[in-house]
Design a protein around this motif. Sequence first.
Motif, PDB file in Angstrom:
ATOM      1  N   THR A 243       0.693  -2.584-124.313  1.00 18.21           N
ATOM      2  CA  THR A 243       1.621  -2.082-125.136  1.00 18.21           C
ATOM      3  C   THR A 243       2.182  -2.667-126.212  1.00 18.21           C
ATOM      4  O   THR A 243       2.019  -4.140-126.396  1.00 18.21           O
ATOM      5  CB  THR A 243       2.832  -1.678-124.134  1.00 18.21           C
ATOM      6  N   ALA A 244       3.110  -2.015-127.180  1.00 23.88           N
ATOM      7  CA  ALA A 244       3.561  -2.957-128.353  1.00 23.88           C
ATOM      8  C   ALA A 244       4.630  -4.040-127.869  1.00 23.88           C
ATOM      9  O   ALA A 244       4.622  -5.155-128.314  1.00 23.88           O
ATOM     10  CB  ALA A 244       4.391  -1.832-129.287  1.00 23.88           C
ATOM     11  N   TYR A 245       5.219  -3.650-126.649  1.00 21.00           N
ATOM     12  CA  TYR A 245       6.307  -4.640-125.894  1.00 21.00           C
ATOM     13  C   TYR A 245       5.280  -5.954-125.542  1.00 21.00           C
ATOM     14  O   TYR A 245       5.835  -7.102-125.880  1.00 21.00           O
ATOM     15  CB  TYR A 245       6.820  -4.078-124.710  1.00 21.00           C
ATOM     16  N   SER A 246       4.134  -5.786-124.865  1.00 19.14           N
ATOM     17  CA  SER A 246       3.388  -6.836-124.526  1.00 19.14           C
ATOM     18  C   SER A 246       2.692  -7.624-125.612  1.00 19.14           C
ATOM     19  O   SER A 246       2.686  -8.945-125.488  1.00 19.14           O
ATOM     20  CB  SER A 246       2.126  -6.469-123.686  1.00 19.14           C
ATOM     21  N   ARG A 247       2.395  -6.920-126.777  1.00 17.04           N
ATOM     22  CA  ARG A 247       1.762  -7.695-127.772  1.00 17.04           C
ATOM     23  C   ARG A 247       2.811  -8.605-128.606  1.00 17.04           C
ATOM     24  O   ARG A 247       2.474  -9.518-129.356  1.00 17.04           O
ATOM     25  CB  ARG A 247       1.200  -6.528-128.823  1.00 17.04           C
ATOM     26  N   MET A 248       4.226  -8.025-128.574  1.00 14.91           N
ATOM     27  CA  MET A 248       5.120  -8.692-129.272  1.00 14.91           C
ATOM     28  C   MET A 248       5.395  -9.967-128.615  1.00 14.91           C
ATOM     29  O   MET A 248       5.491 -11.082-129.124  1.00 14.91           O
ATOM     30  CB  MET A 248       6.473  -7.838-129.296  1.00 14.91           C
ATOM     31  N   HIS A 249       5.391  -9.927-127.082  1.00 11.53           N
ATOM     32  CA  HIS A 249       5.543 -11.098-126.643  1.00 11.53           C
ATOM     33  C   HIS A 249       4.281 -12.073-126.626  1.00 11.53           C
ATOM     34  O   HIS A 249       4.613 -13.181-126.774  1.00 11.53           O
ATOM     35  CB  HIS A 249       5.836 -10.962-124.914  1.00 11.53           C
TER      36      HIS A 249
ATOM     37  N   GLU B  60      -9.637  16.346-124.727  1.00 10.49           N
ATOM     38  CA  GLU B  60      -8.637  15.757-125.226  1.00 10.49           C
ATOM     39  C   GLU B  60      -7.358  15.204-124.524  1.00 10.49           C
ATOM     40  O   GLU B  60      -6.807  14.255-124.819  1.00 10.49           O
ATOM     41  CB  GLU B  60      -8.206  17.014-126.424  1.00 10.49           C
ATOM     42  N   ASN B  61      -6.979  16.168-123.371  1.00 12.30           N
ATOM     43  CA  ASN B  61      -6.189  15.653-122.399  1.00 12.30           C
ATOM     44  C   ASN B  61      -6.551  14.118-121.895  1.00 12.30           C
ATOM     45  O   ASN B  61      -5.625  13.353-121.589  1.00 12.30           O
ATOM     46  CB  ASN B  61      -5.864  16.627-121.245  1.00 12.30           C
ATOM     47  N   ARG B  62      -7.681  14.029-121.420  1.00  8.61           N
ATOM     48  CA  ARG B  62      -8.338  12.984-120.817  1.00  8.61           C
ATOM     49  C   ARG B  62      -8.322  11.809-121.831  1.00  8.61           C
ATOM     50  O   ARG B  62      -8.068  10.775-121.237  1.00  8.61           O
ATOM     51  CB  ARG B  62      -9.706  13.271-120.179  1.00  8.61           C
ATOM     52  N   LYS B  63      -8.471  12.077-122.979  1.00  9.63           N
ATOM     53  CA  LYS B  63      -8.542  10.991-124.112  1.00  9.63           C
ATOM     54  C   LYS B  63      -7.148  10.494-124.219  1.00  9.63           C
ATOM     55  O   LYS B  63      -6.795   9.315-124.523  1.00  9.63           O
ATOM     56  CB  LYS B  63      -8.939  11.507-125.247  1.00  9.63           C
ATOM     57  N   LYS B  64      -6.076  11.097-124.065  1.00 10.15           N
ATOM     58  CA  LYS B  64      -4.677  10.938-124.247  1.00 10.15           C
ATOM     59  C   LYS B  64      -4.445   9.824-122.970  1.00 10.15           C
ATOM     60  O   LYS B  64      -3.766   8.961-123.098  1.00 10.15           O
ATOM     61  CB  LYS B  64      -3.666  11.991-124.087  1.00 10.15           C
ATOM     62  N   VAL B  65      -4.891  10.385-121.799  1.00 10.07           N
ATOM     63  CA  VAL B  65      -4.770   9.323-120.745  1.00 10.07           C
ATOM     64  C   VAL B  65      -5.408   8.041-120.726  1.00 10.07           C
ATOM     65  O   VAL B  65      -4.764   7.151-120.634  1.00 10.07           O
ATOM     66  CB  VAL B  65      -5.330   9.981-119.467  1.00 10.07           C
ATOM     67  N   LEU B  66      -6.656   8.027-121.309  1.00 13.90           N
ATOM     68  CA  LEU B  66      -7.354   6.966-121.459  1.00 13.90           C
ATOM     69  C   LEU B  66      -6.559   6.030-122.578  1.00 13.90           C
ATOM     70  O   LEU B  66      -6.774   4.757-122.337  1.00 13.90           O
ATOM     71  CB  LEU B  66      -8.637   7.082-121.754  1.00 13.90           C
ATOM     72  N   ALA B  67      -6.113   6.611-123.545  1.00 12.75           N
ATOM     73  CA  ALA B  67      -5.602   5.863-124.792  1.00 12.75           C
ATOM     74  C   ALA B  67      -4.400   5.374-124.375  1.00 12.75           C
ATOM     75  O   ALA B  67      -3.738   4.303-125.172  1.00 12.75           O
ATOM     76  CB  ALA B  67      -5.265   6.913-125.841  1.00 12.75           C
ATOM     77  N   LYS B  68      -3.419   5.485-123.267  1.00 14.02           N
ATOM     78  CA  LYS B  68      -2.228   5.042-122.854  1.00 14.02           C
ATOM     79  C   LYS B  68      -2.359   3.507-122.727  1.00 14.02           C
ATOM     80  O   LYS B  68      -3.147   2.966-121.751  1.00 14.02           O
ATOM     81  CB  LYS B  68      -1.929   5.742-121.690  1.00 14.02           C
ATOM     82  N   PRO B  69      -1.837   2.608-123.341  1.00 15.63           N
ATOM     83  CA  PRO B  69      -1.906   1.268-123.243  1.00 15.63           C
ATOM     84  C   PRO B  69      -1.299   0.654-121.870  1.00 15.63           C
ATOM     85  O   PRO B  69      -0.526   1.492-121.222  1.00 15.63           O
ATOM     86  CB  PRO B  69      -1.024   0.666-124.398  1.00 15.63           C
ATOM     87  N   GLN B  70      -1.688  -0.412-121.683  1.00 12.07           N
ATOM     88  CA  GLN B  70      -1.438  -0.901-120.269  1.00 12.07           C
ATOM     89  C   GLN B  70      -0.124  -1.772-120.526  1.00 12.07           C
ATOM     90  O   GLN B  70       0.015  -2.423-121.569  1.00 12.07           O
ATOM     91  CB  GLN B  70      -2.362  -1.914-119.891  1.00 12.07           C
ATOM     92  N   GLU B  71       0.696  -1.941-119.446  1.00 10.80           N
ATOM     93  CA  GLU B  71       1.882  -2.794-119.492  1.00 10.80           C
ATOM     94  C   GLU B  71       1.794  -4.087-118.810  1.00 10.80           C
ATOM     95  O   GLU B  71       1.105  -3.885-117.441  1.00 10.80           O
ATOM     96  CB  GLU B  71       3.235  -2.075-118.932  1.00 10.80           C
ATOM     97  N   THR B  72       1.745  -5.345-119.339  1.00 14.65           N
ATOM     98  CA  THR B  72       1.401  -6.435-118.520  1.00 14.65           C
ATOM     99  C   THR B  72       2.223  -6.739-117.392  1.00 14.65           C
ATOM    100  O   THR B  72       1.767  -7.419-116.473  1.00 14.65           O
ATOM    101  CB  THR B  72       1.350  -7.708-119.550  1.00 14.65           C
ATOM    102  N   GLY B  73       3.397  -6.252-117.459  1.00 10.85           N
ATOM    103  CA  GLY B  73       4.465  -6.866-116.482  1.00 10.85           C
ATOM    104  C   GLY B  73       5.143  -7.977-116.635  1.00 10.85           C
ATOM    105  O   GLY B  73       4.833  -8.777-117.405  1.00 10.85           O
ATOM    106  N   MET B  74       6.440  -7.970-116.284  1.00 13.06           N
ATOM    107  CA  MET B  74       7.430  -9.248-116.335  1.00 13.06           C
ATOM    108  C   MET B  74       6.906 -10.457-115.783  1.00 13.06           C
ATOM    109  O   MET B  74       7.136 -11.527-116.387  1.00 13.06           O
ATOM    110  CB  MET B  74       8.893  -8.654-116.065  1.00 13.06           C
TER     111      MET B  74
END
Length: 225
Positions: free
Chosen positions: A187-193, A132-146
């Motif tokens: 991330t939601a931020y990346s998907r917004m852009h 379960e802990n590993r799943k949370k780590v893998l589920a963390k979305p990537q940030e594309t970067g500015m």
Amino acid sequence: MTDPVFFKSFYEMDEAESLRDFLLSKGIDCRVEKKRAIMDSVYAGHSGDKNIFLVMEPKDFAKANELIDEEIRARISEIGPDYYLYSFTDTELMEVISKPDEWNNQDVLIAQQLLAQHDKVITDQQITQTRENRKKVLAKPQETGMAFLVASYLLTVILPIYGVFVALFLMNTRTLLPDGTRVPAYTAYSRMHAKIILVLGLIGVVMFLLRIAGGFDLYMPFVLF
């Protein structure tokens, strides 16, 4: 079979077919496919050089893993001391247990058994919590970067079709977790852009088509063709 997804990957067809036949005999609907990973999913724990896939419905993942573990436990005594995990240190064995998505079911169970022999008992409940802990780590979305986002905006101005493709990729790519669930890869931020880039890209493509089809000569500095 409705909406089958990647369950496990293999180097050899024989291994994939053997597991398929075992699961089919237990009532799990699955099939083997030989192809590259589809680009709309990031497969957690998948090695990119494995191009043989066992696919099934996500709802069957848990049951399939239970059946596989039961079969391995029944035959684990047949595995000789020359198995490569026997040379692992306790720290390395804990790594196998903490990242089960990077190993197969047999490796995780053998690691658990070897640690128990070293007076470091890892219970099934602890393994469940680790997963379960590993799943949370893998589920963390990537940030594309500015830097990537700025470059994407600039390239969309120059080549609108690029913006359409990159935006759709960022918006639609999902990470397929070991339990069969899909979560957004970015991330939601990346998907917004990405949505903004998609709109700009589509506007640029439409205006380009108007210029081609209807001689629309209005000066458009943001569409450089």
